[in-house]
Structures are given as C-alpha cells and as structure tokens.
Design an enzyme around this catalytic site. Structure first.
Site, short mmCIF file in Angstrom:
data_model
loop_
_atom_site.label_atom_id
_atom_site.label_comp_id
_atom_site.label_asym_id
_atom_site.label_seq_id
_atom_site.Cartn_x
_atom_site.Cartn_y
_atom_site.Cartn_z
N GLY A 103 0.78 -1.23 0.00
CA GLY A 103 0.00 0.00 0.00
C GLY A 103 0.81 1.28 0.00
O GLY A 103 0.31 2.32 0.38
N GLU A 162 4.83 4.03 -12.81
CA GLU A 162 4.26 2.68 -12.86
C GLU A 162 2.79 2.70 -13.27
O GLU A 162 2.37 1.95 -14.15
CB GLU A 162 4.41 2.00 -11.50
CG GLU A 162 3.95 0.56 -11.49
CD GLU A 162 4.18 -0.11 -10.15
OE1 GLU A 162 4.50 -1.31 -10.14
OE2 GLU A 162 4.04 0.57 -9.12
N ARG A 193 -7.91 5.97 -8.04
CA ARG A 193 -7.59 5.75 -6.63
C ARG A 193 -7.94 6.97 -5.77
O ARG A 193 -8.47 6.83 -4.67
CB ARG A 193 -6.10 5.43 -6.48
CG ARG A 193 -5.74 4.02 -6.91
CD ARG A 193 -4.46 3.58 -6.26
NE ARG A 193 -4.12 2.21 -6.58
CZ ARG A 193 -3.20 1.51 -5.93
NH1 ARG A 193 -2.56 2.06 -4.92
NH2 ARG A 193 -2.93 0.27 -6.26
N GLN A 244 11.13 0.12 -3.79
CA GLN A 244 10.92 -1.30 -3.56
C GLN A 244 11.92 -1.82 -2.53
O GLN A 244 12.97 -1.24 -2.33
CB GLN A 244 11.11 -2.07 -4.87
CG GLN A 244 10.02 -1.83 -5.90
CD GLN A 244 8.76 -2.62 -5.60
OE1 GLN A 244 8.46 -2.94 -4.45
NE2 GLN A 244 7.98 -2.92 -6.63
N GLU A 273 18.94 -2.25 -3.93
CA GLU A 273 20.00 -1.50 -4.59
C GLU A 273 20.32 -0.25 -3.77
O GLU A 273 20.44 0.85 -4.29
CB GLU A 273 19.57 -1.10 -6.02
CG GLU A 273 19.35 -2.30 -6.91
CD GLU A 273 18.53 -1.98 -8.15
OE1 GLU A 273 18.70 -2.65 -9.16
OE2 GLU A 273 17.69 -1.08 -8.08
N LYS A 310 14.44 5.62 10.03
CA LYS A 310 15.43 6.69 10.11
C LYS A 310 14.70 8.01 10.19
O LYS A 310 13.71 8.23 9.49
CB LYS A 310 16.35 6.67 8.88
CG LYS A 310 17.37 7.80 8.87
CD LYS A 310 18.21 7.80 7.60
CE LYS A 310 19.17 8.98 7.60
NZ LYS A 310 19.99 9.04 6.36
N ARG A 335 15.99 12.07 10.77
CA ARG A 335 17.00 13.08 11.13
C ARG A 335 16.46 14.11 12.11
O ARG A 335 17.22 14.81 12.76
CB ARG A 335 17.48 13.81 9.87
CG ARG A 335 18.50 13.02 9.07
CD ARG A 335 19.44 13.90 8.29
NE ARG A 335 20.45 13.07 7.63
CZ ARG A 335 20.51 12.85 6.33
NH1 ARG A 335 19.62 13.42 5.54
NH2 ARG A 335 21.45 12.09 5.82
#
Length: 448
Positions: free
Chosen positions: A215, A240, A249, A361, A381, A417, A419
């Site tokens: 989602g 996409e 949507r 992803q 990646e 994470k 900051r």
C-alpha cells in the site's frame, strides 16, 4: 563582411569588469577574501587576467601579502611575465575607481562566465546531435545533465553568521505556536505519523519503502490529497501507474466508494452521488500528475520549477527512474545509477525547498526471516539511498503474510530513520476497498 563578423565575434566577457576586480584586489588586499569564494580562475576570459587572478588566488591560499609588487614577483617566479606585465598591473590599479564596489565587479565577471558555460554546453549539445551518437532520448538526457551541472556550479551560497539565522528560527517558532498542530512541516493527514516525523519538512527527502502490495502508493496518494486540501500544489510523478489509475484511486479514497467498483463500473445509485461530490472536491485541488515512464530527475526538476506554489513532490518509484548513465540494469552499475538518482533527488528537494516523497521497492531479504518486518538493509539497490534520505518509512502488514493474524487490515508504519527526531512504529488502519489509510488511536514503540 561575413568573415569579418566571424573574426570579431567573441564569447561573452567584460574586460572592464575583469580589470576592476583585479585592480580592487591589488589596491585593497582586504577585499580579496570577499572575491575568493565568488570567482575562480576559469571565470576570467582573457588569459593575462586569468593568470593574474590565479596568482592572487594561490598567494591568498598561503596567506602571503598581496599588492602590485608581490604579485609581479610571484608571476615572475612562475614564468608568467613579459615586457608589459609590470605596466599592466600598474594600469589595473590606476583605472579601478574604487574597491568598495568589488562585489558588483565580481558579479559581472561571474555572469559573463555563466553565459560562456551555457554557450559551451550549447555547442557540445549541437555536436552530439550532428555526430548522431546515441538515440534522441540519450542525447536529451546528456543535454539536461550539462545544463544542470552549470546550475549546480553557480548555486553556491554565502556563509551567514548565526545571528542572521536566529530571527528566522524565532519567527518560525512563533508561527508554529499559533497553529493547533504545532508542526514545523506539512501535515500528512495521519496524526500518528506527524507526531513521529514532525510533518513533511521543506527540503527533506522522505523514502517510503515496502514490498509490493503493502500500500505504499496508496499512502503516498493519501498524503498528497491531504496536502492539496490545504490549498497547496502537489506534483505526482508516476512511473508505474497511468494517470487514469491514479485518478481512480484518488476518487475512491475521497468518495469512499470501493475501488473495485470504480474499475469495473458496477456502481450503485448511491455510489454516483458520492462520486459526484468527490469529483467536485477533487476539481478544486491542484494535484499535477505526470505518468511518463521514462522520466529522469532532471525532467522532474525542470517541470517542478515551472509550478507556482509547489509544496510537495511524490515520485513513484525510485527503481523505475532513468538516468543519464543509461539503463545500467546489471550489478554494481545499476546500484550506482540508483544511488546517483537518490542523491539527485535530495539535491532537487533542496533546490525546490519542498519535501520530496520517493517510493522504493524492498529486496526479498525480509521474506527469508521469521520476523518479516523490513529493515534498512532491505532497501533494494540501496547504495547511498539510506544516507541521502532524511526520513525512511517502511510499511508492513502482518495479515499479508499470516492469514490468521489478529491484526487484520492494520498496517505498521515503521520510522527506521529520522533526522529530526525519534524512530519507532505507529499503527494505521488499512481500508483496501478504498485504498486508504487512517490513524488508529493506539500507538506503540519497539519495546511493546
């Protein structure tokens, strides 16, 4: 006559501006420090002026005294003098009206240097086209990179003393104290997330990552919808989904009509009433959608710069973006490409001074663990993505993996994470039929 015009044609430059800058530094060494962070030797068009500035630049770096005599001495040591050098240095000091205007002179020189850079880039682009090296898309990408390289090179800012920054901070604190939510940034529309990350702050790169089907696109669109409701402009780049799918949507979320009904057209009479009301609301919102699947960061930056009142950028999603380096699909090359794009997104966020939400992803690594909650190491990646992002959010639904889960249609938003503050988890209600998230009253942290 045409040949004479060609011989007389020169690249943009200002002889008077260059001479005034050099003369100012020779008659008043105190102004040298004001020029050093604004100009470089390459900004001077005439070779002799460039060599003089380069000499002064080197002398300044080594804290050596600077005047007409010492500069001539250094140039003589370096073999840069001729019969006219001494008289030319004296001339520079004589013709300079005052060193008080040295910053104006430097601005003239920098402006001409910038025009030369643009002209050079244009020539290189023309050469690429004429040589026919590569496809049109690759040449366009390379051209954009040349222009943005010039922009980055001339975007240096002055260092400012703390006392000049504090008034802006105090004004911002006063402004926040007058608002009910006390958020320094834009509200996501989900109070539990807002409290964790203090809203969406300007120049932040926010990475929203999850496995397919969790989602993440829906959450990003929910946030975009909420920001747009505040009268702000939102740019959504979808690599996409098509613009029609995104609009469907948004309509489902706003109208609270099942997304499946909107996709199939099996609508009730009451659905049409809700859709009409939602369409009226959405028509008033300024959400810009671009569904070009071949977009690069340079494309996005250029499009966003043309939008007035831009407050938020959403990119769906990182791994589908193209780069000037080519597709680079394999191994380290692709990892480097994705890392470069994440860095460019952070630069874009700072240049536009708006938050950028980038979807990403995750690798399958989490599915091999007993606890399938994502971790930073699962970023696909990853490279520099984790470093560039100011905030990293993961989405996880236990019922996606366990049909018998007690937490049916409940998602965890994991702040991995941050900051600006604390990390941890918040619970969100997931309504798949409307592709919508909402906040639950309950919040919990890692210990619970």
């Amino acid at each position: 006559m045409a040949n004479e015009d060609l011989l007389l044609r020169q690249m943009p430059h200002s002889l008077e501006g260059e001479q005034a800058v050099l003369g100012s530094m020779l008659i008043d060494p105190d102004c040298v420090k004001n020029v050093m962070d604004r100009l470089r030797p390459g900004d001077f068009y005439l070779r002799q002026n460039r060599e003089i500035f380069e000499t002064i630049y080197t002398m300044f770096s080594y804290a050596r005294p600077i005047d007409g005599i010492t500069v001539f001495g250094e140039m003589e040591k370096a073999g840069l003098t001729d019969d006219n050098t001494r008289s030319y240095l004296a001339q520079l000091m004589e013709i300079t009206p005052t060193s008080a205007n040295v910053l104006e002179y430097a601005a003239i020189v920098r402006d001409k240097a910038l025009l030369r850079s643009v002209a050079q880039a244009a020539g290189e682009i023309t050469a690429l086209v004429q040589e026919g090296m590569g496809e049109a898309g690759e040449i366009l990408e390379a051209s954009e990179q040349k222009i943005y390289a010039i922009r980055r090179g001339q975007s240096a800012q002055e260092m400012v003393p703390l006392r000049q920054v504090l008034p802006d901070v105090l004004d911002r604190l006063s402004e926040m104290s007058e608002h009910e939510n006390h958020l320094p940034g834009l509200s996501t529309g989900l109070s539990a997330i807002d409290q964790k990350i203090t809203g969406l702050n300007k120049s932040d790169l926010i990475l929203l990552a999850a496995r397919p089907g969790m989602g993440k696109t829906s959450l990003a669109l929910n946030v975009a919808l909420n920001v747009a409701r505040e009268g702000k402009t939102v740019a959504v780049f979808s690599l996409e989904m098509s613009r029609e799918q995104l609009a469907t949507r948004l309509l489902s979320s706003e109208a609270l009509v099942e997304n499946n009904r909107l996709r199939t057209g099996l609508l009730r009479e009451t659905d049409w009433e809700k859709i009409a009301g939602a369409a009226t609301v959405l028509n008033r919102l300024d959400i810009r959608i671009d569904d070009n699947p071949l977009l690069s960061v340079a494309d996005m930056n250029a499009k966003c710069r043309r939008l007035d009142g831009l407050a938020l950028v959403v990119v769906d999603y990182l791994q589908l973006m193209t780069s000037a380096g080519g597709s680079g699909r394999g191994g380290e090359n692709r990892q480097q490409v994705v890392s470069d794009m994440s860095r460019m997104l952070k630069i874009m966020a700072k240049e536009l001074n708006v938050p950028v939400i980038c979807l990403s992803q995750l690798s399958r690594a989490n599915e091999k663990r007993d606890d399938k909650r994502p971790m930073l190491s699962d970023l696909r990646e990853s490279g520099a993505i984790e470093q560039d992002a100011d905030i990293v959010l993961f989405l996880y639904r236990d019922d996606y993996y366990n049909e018998d889960s007690e937490k049916h249609n409940i998602a965890e938003c994991i702040v991995a994470k941050n900051r600006h503050g604390e990390t941890g988890k918040v619970e969100l209600r997931w309504m798949p039929e409307y592709t919508q998230f909402s906040t639950l009253d309950k919040r919990y942290d890692d210990e619970d």
